[in-house]
Design an enzyme around this catalytic site. Structure first.
Site, PDB file in Angstrom:
ATOM      1  N   ASP A   1      41.967  30.821  65.101  1.00  0.00           N
ATOM      2  CA  ASP A   1      42.637  29.687  65.740  1.00  0.00           C
ATOM      3  C   ASP A   1      44.095  30.030  66.079  1.00  0.00           C
ATOM      4  O   ASP A   1      44.707  30.862  65.407  1.00  0.00           O
ATOM      5  CB  ASP A   1      42.568  28.473  64.801  1.00  0.00           C
ATOM      6  CG  ASP A   1      42.809  27.169  65.538  1.00  0.00           C
ATOM      7  OD1 ASP A   1      42.684  27.151  66.785  1.00  0.00           O
ATOM      8  OD2 ASP A   1      43.121  26.167  64.874  1.00  0.00           O
TER       9      ASP A   1
ATOM     10  N   TRP B   1      49.886  30.373  70.679  1.00  0.00           N
ATOM     11  CA  TRP B   1      50.527  31.686  70.906  1.00  0.00           C
ATOM     12  C   TRP B   1      50.988  31.782  72.366  1.00  0.00           C
ATOM     13  O   TRP B   1      52.108  32.208  72.647  1.00  0.00           O
ATOM     14  CB  TRP B   1      49.517  32.794  70.588  1.00  0.00           C
ATOM     15  CG  TRP B   1      50.077  34.185  70.671  1.00  0.00           C
ATOM     16  CD1 TRP B   1      50.616  34.925  69.654  1.00  0.00           C
ATOM     17  CD2 TRP B   1      50.148  35.011  71.848  1.00  0.00           C
ATOM     18  NE1 TRP B   1      51.021  36.150  70.124  1.00  0.00           N
ATOM     19  CE2 TRP B   1      50.755  36.233  71.473  1.00  0.00           C
ATOM     20  CE3 TRP B   1      49.777  34.840  73.187  1.00  0.00           C
ATOM     21  CZ2 TRP B   1      50.971  37.270  72.368  1.00  0.00           C
ATOM     22  CZ3 TRP B   1      50.009  35.872  74.089  1.00  0.00           C
ATOM     23  CH2 TRP B   1      50.599  37.071  73.673  1.00  0.00           C
TER      24      TRP B   1
ATOM     25  N   HIS C   1      43.895  33.718  74.655  1.00  0.00           N
ATOM     26  CA  HIS C   1      42.532  34.185  74.351  1.00  0.00           C
ATOM     27  C   HIS C   1      42.407  35.682  74.640  1.00  0.00           C
ATOM     28  O   HIS C   1      41.771  36.415  73.877  1.00  0.00           O
ATOM     29  CB  HIS C   1      41.505  33.397  75.163  1.00  0.00           C
ATOM     30  CG  HIS C   1      41.536  31.914  74.898  1.00  0.00           C
ATOM     31  ND1 HIS C   1      41.550  31.394  73.621  1.00  0.00           N
ATOM     32  CD2 HIS C   1      41.560  30.838  75.732  1.00  0.00           C
ATOM     33  CE1 HIS C   1      41.588  30.067  73.687  1.00  0.00           C
ATOM     34  NE2 HIS C   1      41.597  29.705  74.956  1.00  0.00           N
TER      35      HIS C   1
ATOM     36  N   SER D   1      33.056  26.843  69.732  1.00  0.00           N
ATOM     37  CA  SER D   1      32.279  25.819  69.024  1.00  0.00           C
ATOM     38  C   SER D   1      31.541  24.918  70.015  1.00  0.00           C
ATOM     39  O   SER D   1      31.911  24.871  71.204  1.00  0.00           O
ATOM     40  CB  SER D   1      33.215  24.962  68.158  1.00  0.00           C
ATOM     41  OG  SER D   1      33.960  24.077  68.968  1.00  0.00           O
TER      42      SER D   1
ATOM     43  N   ARG E   1      37.023  21.069  76.345  1.00  0.00           N
ATOM     44  CA  ARG E   1      38.271  21.593  76.933  1.00  0.00           C
ATOM     45  C   ARG E   1      38.175  21.619  78.462  1.00  0.00           C
ATOM     46  O   ARG E   1      37.071  21.536  79.014  1.00  0.00           O
ATOM     47  CB  ARG E   1      38.532  22.995  76.392  1.00  0.00           C
ATOM     48  CG  ARG E   1      38.769  22.946  74.889  1.00  0.00           C
ATOM     49  CD  ARG E   1      39.207  24.265  74.348  1.00  0.00           C
ATOM     50  NE  ARG E   1      39.440  24.145  72.919  1.00  0.00           N
ATOM     51  CZ  ARG E   1      40.135  25.001  72.194  1.00  0.00           C
ATOM     52  NH1 ARG E   1      40.658  26.060  72.773  1.00  0.00           N
ATOM     53  NH2 ARG E   1      40.301  24.802  70.902  1.00  0.00           N
TER      54      ARG E   1
ATOM     55  N   LEU F   1      28.848  47.738  59.403  1.00  0.00           N
ATOM     56  CA  LEU F   1      29.256  46.326  59.403  1.00  0.00           C
ATOM     57  C   LEU F   1      28.384  45.486  60.341  1.00  0.00           C
ATOM     58  O   LEU F   1      28.086  45.921  61.459  1.00  0.00           O
ATOM     59  CB  LEU F   1      30.716  46.257  59.886  1.00  0.00           C
ATOM     60  CG  LEU F   1      31.314  44.869  60.077  1.00  0.00           C
ATOM     61  CD1 LEU F   1      31.735  44.275  58.738  1.00  0.00           C
ATOM     62  CD2 LEU F   1      32.523  44.913  61.021  1.00  0.00           C
TER      63      LEU F   1
ATOM     64  N   ARG G   1      41.180  31.103  57.778  1.00  0.00           N
ATOM     65  CA  ARG G   1      41.523  30.371  59.002  1.00  0.00           C
ATOM     66  C   ARG G   1      42.960  30.706  59.363  1.00  0.00           C
ATOM     67  O   ARG G   1      43.855  30.599  58.523  1.00  0.00           O
ATOM     68  CB  ARG G   1      41.373  28.859  58.816  1.00  0.00           C
ATOM     69  CG  ARG G   1      41.723  28.112  60.117  1.00  0.00           C
ATOM     70  CD  ARG G   1      41.287  26.669  60.149  1.00  0.00           C
ATOM     71  NE  ARG G   1      41.492  26.149  61.504  1.00  0.00           N
ATOM     72  CZ  ARG G   1      40.745  25.257  62.096  1.00  0.00           C
ATOM     73  NH1 ARG G   1      39.710  24.742  61.472  1.00  0.00           N
ATOM     74  NH2 ARG G   1      41.005  24.838  63.322  1.00  0.00           N
TER      75      ARG G   1
ATOM     76  N   SER H   1      36.353  22.497  60.826  1.00  0.00           N
ATOM     77  CA  SER H   1      35.964  22.392  62.242  1.00  0.00           C
ATOM     78  C   SER H   1      34.504  22.770  62.510  1.00  0.00           C
ATOM     79  O   SER H   1      34.210  23.541  63.425  1.00  0.00           O
ATOM     80  CB  SER H   1      36.909  23.238  63.125  1.00  0.00           C
ATOM     81  OG  SER H   1      38.238  22.837  62.953  1.00  0.00           O
TER      82      SER H   1
ATOM     83  N   GLU I   1      35.415  30.949  49.025  1.00  0.00           N
ATOM     84  CA  GLU I   1      36.862  30.835  48.805  1.00  0.00           C
ATOM     85  C   GLU I   1      37.542  30.672  50.167  1.00  0.00           C
ATOM     86  O   GLU I   1      37.207  31.391  51.122  1.00  0.00           O
ATOM     87  CB  GLU I   1      37.402  32.089  48.111  1.00  0.00           C
ATOM     88  CG  GLU I   1      36.838  32.304  46.717  1.00  0.00           C
ATOM     89  CD  GLU I   1      37.222  31.193  45.743  1.00  0.00           C
ATOM     90  OE1 GLU I   1      38.339  30.652  45.863  1.00  0.00           O
ATOM     91  OE2 GLU I   1      36.394  30.861  44.871  1.00  0.00           O
TER      92      GLU I   1
HETATM   93  C1  IPE Z   1      37.757  26.036  65.849  1.00  0.00           C
HETATM   94  O1  IPE Z   1      38.985  25.918  66.434  1.00  0.00           O
HETATM   95  C2  IPE Z   1      36.782  26.693  66.799  1.00  0.00           C
HETATM   96  C3  IPE Z   1      37.012  28.094  67.050  1.00  0.00           C
HETATM   97  C4  IPE Z   1      37.913  28.838  66.465  1.00  0.00           C
HETATM   98  C5  IPE Z   1      36.128  28.689  68.019  1.00  0.00           C
HETATM   99  P1  IPE Z   1      39.402  24.601  67.233  1.00  0.00           P
HETATM  100  O2  IPE Z   1      40.781  24.845  67.725  1.00  0.00           O
HETATM  101  O3  IPE Z   1      38.371  24.266  68.242  1.00  0.00           O
HETATM  102  O4  IPE Z   1      39.371  23.497  66.090  1.00  0.00           O
HETATM  103  P2  IPE Z   1      40.092  22.099  65.991  1.00  0.00           P
HETATM  104  O5  IPE Z   1      39.809  21.361  67.265  1.00  0.00           O
HETATM  105  O6  IPE Z   1      41.563  22.365  65.825  1.00  0.00           O
HETATM  106  O7  IPE Z   1      39.524  21.439  64.769  1.00  0.00           O
HETATM  107  C1  IPE Z   2      41.173  29.425  69.109  1.00  0.00           C
HETATM  108  O1  IPE Z   2      42.403  29.151  69.646  1.00  0.00           O
HETATM  109  C2  IPE Z   2      40.171  29.901  70.134  1.00  0.00           C
HETATM  110  C3  IPE Z   2      39.134  28.921  70.459  1.00  0.00           C
HETATM  111  C4  IPE Z   2      38.968  27.760  69.879  1.00  0.00           C
HETATM  112  C5  IPE Z   2      38.215  29.270  71.510  1.00  0.00           C
HETATM  113  P1  IPE Z   2      42.728  27.740  70.273  1.00  0.00           P
HETATM  114  O2  IPE Z   2      42.452  27.791  71.727  1.00  0.00           O
HETATM  115  O3  IPE Z   2      42.058  26.641  69.540  1.00  0.00           O
HETATM  116  O4  IPE Z   2      44.301  27.691  70.026  1.00  0.00           O
HETATM  117  P2  IPE Z   2      45.171  26.421  69.655  1.00  0.00           P
HETATM  118  O5  IPE Z   2      44.582  25.791  68.432  1.00  0.00           O
HETATM  119  O6  IPE Z   2      45.133  25.498  70.839  1.00  0.00           O
HETATM  120  O7  IPE Z   2      46.538  26.984  69.384  1.00  0.00           O
HETATM  121 MG    MG Z   3      42.603  25.494  67.985  1.00  0.00          MG
END
Ligand code: IPE
Ligand code: IPE
Ligand code: MG
Length: 245
Positions: free
Chosen positions: A27, A32, A44, A72, A78, A138, A191, A199, A210
């Site tokens: 996340d 970033w 990304h 997810s 989005r 792995l 995380r 999530s 853990e």
């Molecule tokens: C969780 O991150 C899903 C992935 C890392 C693919 P999100 O950014 O979607 O989660 P929420 O919305 O903050 O809970």
């Molecule tokens: C995680 O980064 C990648 C995916 C969920 C696909 P985010 O896109 O959720 O980044 P933030 O949470 O908006 O910073």
């Molecule tokens: Mg996110």
């Protein structure tokens, strides 16, 4: 990776208690990018370099399973441009990484509702799983169009389709119908980007996992940060509801 290329803090790891399975919620890509005045997609793209770094390191440290949350079932909410950029990026990355994954003896695996993904992506992922099926290093699992609740729903559908009677339903009957049927439960869930929530990730499997949360954003996560998470894990006492003698 040469032992001398491991981050310095890796020497503090206890080799006998490396977590067998590390799951990660990647996340913070959007944040970033936003901090640099860039569009989210750049975050990304940059995050892909971290996938490469961490996969490499995890294999060299003796982790057997690395499971990364890439998209997810809720991420369809989005903006369409971000969703299609993510799909293209996953497809591109999967395609591009296959030679080096094969060289590293990595088995590539996917969990999630593959059937609902764009056709080119689904075909690429299926091809990659097939190509790396016999690798013995792995196991790298990407969770794509994954939801913990949908996974349980799918398992229940299979139970019903298999004609399992109420008396036959037990934890094993459910576990063996999850997408992760052949993978042990995660020992450690990491995380990035600081949110204290799961999530919809691996809900069944993390019953006794853990949890480690770092404020570091996914694209910034270094090898040293990953080792720090493992060092913290090695200080935990796992009790599984019992007592420590
Ligand atoms: C969780 O991150 C899903 C992935 C890392 C693919 P999100 O950014 O979607 O989660 P929420 O919305 O903050 O809970
Ligand atoms: C995680 O980064 C990648 C995916 C969920 C696909 P985010 O896109 O959720 O980044 P933030 O949470 O908006 O910073
Ligand atoms: Mg996110």
């Amino acid at each position: 990776m040469n032992p001398e290329k491991l981050p310095a803090n890796a020497s503090g790891l206890e080799p006998d208690s490396i977590p067998r399975h590390v799951a990660m919620i990647m996340d913070g890509n959007g944040r970033w990018a936003a901090r640099r005045g860039l569009s989210r997609v750049f975050g990304h793209v940059e995050g892909h370099k971290t996938v490469r770094r961490i996969t490499n390191l995890a294999g060299h440290l003796g982790v057997h399973y690395l499971t990364l949350y890439a998209f997810s079932v809720e991420n369809w909410r989005r903006p369409a441009e971000e969703v299609s950029a993510l799909m293209e990026l996953i497809e591109h990355v999967a395609h591009e990484e296959i030679p080096s994954l094969c060289q590293e003896n990595v088995r590539f695996n996917i969990i999630g509702r593959l059937q609902d993904l764009p056709e080119p992506l689904r075909l690429e992922l299926e091809r990659d799983m097939e190509l790396t099926r016999d690798n013995t290093g792995l196991t790298l699992t990407l969770a794509v169009n994954y939801g913990g609740r949908s996974e349980i729903v799918d398992a229940v559908r299979r139970l019903v389709a298999d004609g399992v009677t109420p008396e036959q339903v037990d934890e094993q009957a459910i576990s063996s119908r999850l997408y992760t049927a052949d993978i042990p439960d995660p020992d450690l869930l990491i995380r990035t980007a600081g949110e204290l929530r799961v999530s919809n990730y691996l809900l069944w499997q993390i019953a006794y996992t853990e949890i480690y949360v770092t404020d570091t954003l996914w694209p910034d996560l270094s090898e040293k940060d990953f080792v720090d998470a493992l060092l913290a894990y090695q200080k935990r006492t796992r009790k599984f509801g019992g007592l420590v003698s």
